[in-house]
Scaffold this motif. Structure first.
Motif, mmCIF file in Angstrom:
data_model
loop_
_atom_site.group_PDB
_atom_site.id
_atom_site.type_symbol
_atom_site.label_atom_id
_atom_site.label_comp_id
_atom_site.label_asym_id
_atom_site.label_seq_id
_atom_site.Cartn_x
_atom_site.Cartn_y
_atom_site.Cartn_z
ATOM 1 N N THR A 33 6.761 -2.375 -5.659
ATOM 2 C CA THR A 33 5.556 -1.726 -6.177
ATOM 3 C C THR A 33 5.882 -0.388 -6.817
ATOM 4 O OG1 THR A 33 4.254 -2.772 -4.412
ATOM 5 C CG2 THR A 33 3.231 -0.951 -5.594
ATOM 6 N N TYR B 46 2.146 1.694 -3.407
ATOM 7 C CA TYR B 46 1.106 2.203 -4.303
ATOM 8 C C TYR B 46 0.889 3.700 -4.097
ATOM 9 C CZ TYR B 46 -3.470 2.986 -6.377
ATOM 10 O OH TYR B 46 -4.505 3.491 -7.116
ATOM 11 N N VAL C 169 0.841 -1.201 0.000
ATOM 12 C CA VAL C 169 0.000 0.000 0.000
ATOM 13 C C VAL C 169 0.877 1.252 0.000
ATOM 14 C CG1 VAL C 169 -1.764 1.292 1.259
ATOM 15 C CG2 VAL C 169 -1.880 -1.204 1.157
ATOM 16 N N LEU D 252 3.617 5.421 -5.736
ATOM 17 C CA LEU D 252 3.446 5.340 -7.186
ATOM 18 C C LEU D 252 2.460 6.396 -7.675
ATOM 19 C CD1 LEU D 252 4.192 3.655 -9.726
ATOM 20 C CD2 LEU D 252 2.173 2.264 -9.252
#
Length: 231
Positions: free
Chosen positions: A170, A65, A62, A68
């Motif tokens: 990620t 993300y 998470v 990102l």
């Protein structure tokens, strides 16, 4: 290092560089955050405390993300950095350092905060009455007294950054020679039919570095406490 392939050596050295930069950049912010939480009372302090320590309980994927979305070239912060300064964090070693720094940040804050809270506020008050300014009080009184916790927090966070996986893969993916740190290299090796030996070697190196870092943290913190008269 003679038993490692060039790719494995690169993964080890990249991990050390990524973790090192993660701590160097985030340590001053951790000291500031710890100082604010330990010394100031203000509305929203509990919320700030929760946000700072959120990476300890939030799934690393998470965190990756969120990085990102916000720090990618199309994100609000990452897009601005890329368009204004040409700084690109996604799919880079610098981005890996950011991911490692975010996940290990609470460990530094907790260690430094405990050291700050253990310092007698009377020492600051006495120095203030003698005319010492804020910078003098911090450099000559606070910093030496918080040094054991600061050092311990930095080394433990360094060891944690070495093992960061979810947020890194990620945010910056698993690119050999660019973003493939030790945990990512171990993961890649386990996905190969004949990668057991590589994974075992890299896992042993990761275990050894982390153990040495934790032992070094305890030894140096103990010696610093002896130097400044603490037990």
């Amino acid at each position: 290092m003679d038993i490692l392939s060039p790719m494995e050596v690169t993964a080890v050295l990249l991990s050390l560089r990524v973790a090192g930069w993660a701590i160097v950049v985030s340590l001053p912010l951790a000291v500031l955050a710890a100082w604010v939480l330990a010394r100031w009372n203000f509305p929203g302090k509990t919320l700030l405390d929760g946000l700072i320590h959120l990476p300890l309980v939030m799934p690393p994927v998470v965190i990756g993300y969120i990085l990102l979305v916000t720090m990618g070239t199309r994100g609000p912060i990452g897009g601005w950095l890329y368009q204004t300064f040409g700084i690109k964090l996604i799919f880079t070693a610098e981005g890996a350092s950011l991911a490692a720094g975010v996940t290990s940040f609470p460990l530094m804050v907790r260690a430094v905060r405990l050291s700050v809270e253990a310092i007698d506020t009377g020492l600051e008050a006495a120095a203030r009455t003698l005319g010492a300014g804020p910078i003098d009080r911090f450099v000559n009184i606070m910093l030496p007294l918080m040094a054991p916790g600061l050092l311990a927090g930095a080394i433990v966070a360094f060891a944690s950054a070495l093992g960061e996986f979810g947020a890194t893969i990620t945010f910056v993916s698993n690119i050999p020679g660019q973003t493939q740190t030790l945990p990512l290299a171990i993961y890649a090796a386990t996905q190969q039919p004949d990668g057991e030996a590589v994974a075992a070697r890299l896992a042993t190196i990761s275990f050894t570095i982390s153990l040495v870092a934790l032992m070094l943290s305890e030894v140096l913190a103990h010696r610093l406490r002896l130097l400044i008269g603490q037990r």
